[in-house]
Design a protein around this motif. Sequence first.
Motif, short mmCIF file in Angstrom:
data_model
loop_
_atom_site.label_atom_id
_atom_site.label_comp_id
_atom_site.label_asym_id
_atom_site.label_seq_id
_atom_site.Cartn_x
_atom_site.Cartn_y
_atom_site.Cartn_z
N ASN A 519 53.91 49.27 61.55
CA ASN A 519 53.02 49.99 61.08
C ASN A 519 53.76 50.08 59.58
OD1 ASN A 519 50.81 50.71 62.00
ND2 ASN A 519 51.82 51.72 63.61
N GLY A 520 54.86 50.23 59.20
CA GLY A 520 55.68 50.56 58.58
C GLY A 520 55.94 49.16 57.34
N LEU A 521 55.46 47.35 57.84
CA LEU A 521 55.55 46.91 56.92
C LEU A 521 54.05 46.43 56.51
CD1 LEU A 521 57.52 44.43 59.32
CD2 LEU A 521 58.32 45.34 56.90
N VAL A 522 53.21 46.89 57.22
CA VAL A 522 51.60 47.02 56.53
C VAL A 522 51.52 47.91 55.66
CG1 VAL A 522 49.40 47.80 56.88
CG2 VAL A 522 51.08 46.18 58.46
N GLY A 523 52.24 49.21 55.64
CA GLY A 523 51.62 50.25 54.69
C GLY A 523 51.95 50.21 53.19
N ALA A 524 53.60 49.01 53.28
CA ALA A 524 54.74 48.85 52.55
C ALA A 524 53.50 47.45 51.54
CB ALA A 524 55.70 48.02 52.54
N TRP A 525 52.92 46.61 52.34
CA TRP A 525 52.25 45.59 52.21
C TRP A 525 51.53 46.25 51.32
CZ3 TRP A 525 53.33 40.77 50.25
CH2 TRP A 525 52.23 40.10 51.20
N SER A 526 50.13 47.07 51.70
CA SER A 526 49.45 48.13 50.94
C SER A 526 49.55 48.17 50.12
CB SER A 526 48.77 48.96 52.01
OG SER A 526 47.79 49.13 51.47
N HIS A 527 50.71 48.96 49.90
CA HIS A 527 51.06 49.51 48.43
C HIS A 527 50.89 48.35 47.54
CE1 HIS A 527 52.87 52.05 45.96
NE2 HIS A 527 53.96 51.05 45.23
N ARG A 528 51.42 47.44 48.07
CA ARG A 528 51.87 46.03 46.79
C ARG A 528 50.47 45.37 46.31
NH1 ARG A 528 55.52 40.46 48.29
NH2 ARG A 528 55.66 39.31 46.80
N THR A 529 49.52 45.40 47.66
CA THR A 529 48.90 44.77 47.36
C THR A 529 47.07 45.58 46.77
OG1 THR A 529 48.07 44.47 49.80
CG2 THR A 529 49.15 42.69 48.61
N GLY A 530 47.41 46.35 47.68
CA GLY A 530 45.92 47.42 47.46
C GLY A 530 44.97 47.16 48.44
N GLN A 531 45.24 46.43 49.18
CA GLN A 531 44.54 45.98 50.50
C GLN A 531 44.71 47.49 51.67
OE1 GLN A 531 45.79 41.91 51.58
NE2 GLN A 531 43.68 41.41 51.81
N PRO A 532 43.43 47.45 52.43
CA PRO A 532 43.53 48.81 53.24
C PRO A 532 44.12 48.14 54.20
CG PRO A 532 41.46 48.74 52.90
CD PRO A 532 42.35 47.69 51.78
N HIS A 533 44.98 49.31 55.52
CA HIS A 533 45.74 49.14 56.14
C HIS A 533 44.86 48.36 57.52
CE1 HIS A 533 48.82 52.27 55.51
NE2 HIS A 533 49.09 51.86 54.43
N GLY A 534 43.88 48.14 57.56
CA GLY A 534 43.04 47.55 58.54
C GLY A 534 42.52 46.39 58.77
N VAL A 535 42.70 46.05 57.18
CA VAL A 535 42.31 44.93 56.36
C VAL A 535 43.51 44.06 57.16
CG1 VAL A 535 41.98 43.04 54.97
CG2 VAL A 535 40.30 45.29 54.79
N ILE A 536 44.72 44.34 56.61
CA ILE A 536 45.55 43.97 56.49
C ILE A 536 46.04 43.34 58.07
CG2 ILE A 536 48.24 43.95 56.18
CD1 ILE A 536 47.86 46.12 53.84
N HIS A 537 45.97 44.69 58.99
CA HIS A 537 45.64 44.20 60.51
C HIS A 537 45.48 43.72 61.38
CE1 HIS A 537 49.37 47.62 61.96
NE2 HIS A 537 48.38 47.95 60.95
N ASN A 538 43.80 42.95 60.27
CA ASN A 538 43.03 42.48 61.31
C ASN A 538 43.63 40.40 60.20
OD1 ASN A 538 40.43 42.13 61.73
ND2 ASN A 538 39.74 41.01 60.17
N GLU A 539 43.52 40.42 59.77
CA GLU A 539 44.52 40.06 58.62
C GLU A 539 45.80 39.16 59.74
OE1 GLU A 539 44.47 36.05 56.99
OE2 GLU A 539 42.85 37.36 56.78
N LEU A 540 46.27 40.32 60.67
CA LEU A 540 47.04 39.51 61.31
C LEU A 540 46.78 39.07 62.53
CD1 LEU A 540 50.27 42.34 59.95
CD2 LEU A 540 50.65 39.85 59.90
N ARG A 541 46.36 39.33 63.03
CA ARG A 541 45.61 39.08 64.16
C ARG A 541 44.60 37.86 64.10
NH1 ARG A 541 41.03 43.70 66.36
NH2 ARG A 541 41.42 41.75 67.76
#
Length: 572
Positions: A519-541
Amino acid sequence: MPRRDFLLVATPGAGKTTYALTVAAELLARREVAFLTIVTPTEHLKHQWAAAAARFGIAIDPAYRNAQGRAGADFAGVAVTYAQVAAHPALHRQRTENRRTLVIFDEIHHAGDALSWGDAVKDAFDPARRRLALTGTPFRSDANPIPFVTYLDEPGGGKRSASDYVYGYGPALEDGVVRPVIFLAYSGEMRWRTRAGDEITATLGTPMTKDQIAQAWRTALDPAGEWVSRVLEAADKRLTEVRRGMPDAGGLVIAGDHEDARAYAALLRGLTGKRPVVVLSDDKTASKKISAFASSGERWMVAVRMVSEGVDIPRLAVGVYTTSVSTALFFAQAVGRFVRARQRGETASVFLPSVPVLLSYAAELEAERDHVLRAAGAAGEEDELALAEALRERDTPDAPLDEPAFTALNASAHFDRVLYDGGEFGTATAVGSPEEEDFLGLPGLLDPDQVRTLLRKRQDAQLAAPAPSTPAAPASPAPSTPASPARAAVPQTSSTPQAPPAVPPVSRQALAALRKDLNGLVGAWSHRTGQPHGVIHNELRRTCGGPPLPQATADQIRGRIDTIRRWAISGR
């Protein structure tokens, strides 16, 4: 010189009332005090304290009103509410000055409900000979100081309350004073329409924005949806099992408002064939209903907050948390209604939605918190305020709405997991499956160690099974207006979640640490890209495979951590 103030922090069900009245009887017998004033949060608790005091030979007037002025000569004390004191602090100060008074503050944190309340309590009882403050739940997290509580400076600013004696849930559990609490969490697919007309589908418990969490949570609690009816059905099955060892065991559904309470009562009536007791905040007979239920053999009560704090119904053993109140204080108060043990071996079971904030409270049940006066902008404060604001309309019973913020469309349910003693057990499965029945059928009489051992055995058996059940996809029509990836909490994918592999379970500490890292890495990636957390988690899945994070194994989470780190290095 004897101390005037004493602060006792003890877990609900530990016997704070008995302790306080023992002290009062001793001080009255020694003539160190001549009068007793008990201050409570609610009218019902005034009568409960008076009944308890009578067993100690102390006559307390629970019907005392400010208009009386002087207390009746037949009584050794009075019971009043914090609101009653705030309405006329000068009157209560005069009473306190006229006689050597012991003041007992039941749930002292209520004196901080408003700054004016705190000032009134301090003014009214400053002349008291002795003051005994009691609380059984985490203190408030706002900046209102609580009268007669000592605060110590903390590094970096802020202050922390100093308790004179703490008796937490952990020690009380070891002593057999309270019951072990088994939390049964239920997830499911939620579908709702936003104010803008977009239809969103999300899985309860997966990463979402604060607004999406609030809307998914409230969709789950919709009486017309499947989630509530299926969870109530499961809770009633659990109550039947518990009553095999505790024949008078009762259940409590904690509702968010009057309309929901009545609807939940109707669902229970359909399940059991009998209407449950319903206690509403505007019901003048609420205290009588609670007292009657406490001494009866009725199966269920449905209440709107009325039974969240201080109310003593020892036979309550099964609870359903169907309210969107999201504070640690309220959650601890609610769970506290089920933990009082009458005999060793009794267990408590609490059903709740798989909402991250509730799961964290359940996992930290044994944590003891003091009252922290935070500086403005302190870490964590913004998140708490954001979720509280997102849920504000449901936190106020019967609050009028000029325009609905969303419309609940559908709410399916599946069994998510069991939480006990900080650990997680079970695999996500369909409601009504044999895996769910394994946990609903746990014996109602078990010692804490037996609960832990049995949960681990059932967890191991499920993980070793060749083909564990998985939740069925919700049978709901596709949204008429497709939601963009930026809006969708969990976009649809063509892949089918795979069943968890048959591997030995990792420790709950290790699994929690892996989830936190991801979750910490997803938060950092969200801050960097502007993508919502849910979109990032879904892409990882999509990239790594596997179920949503709450059901993912340790190896699956490690794979996602490695993937997002590669993204960061490659500048994807």
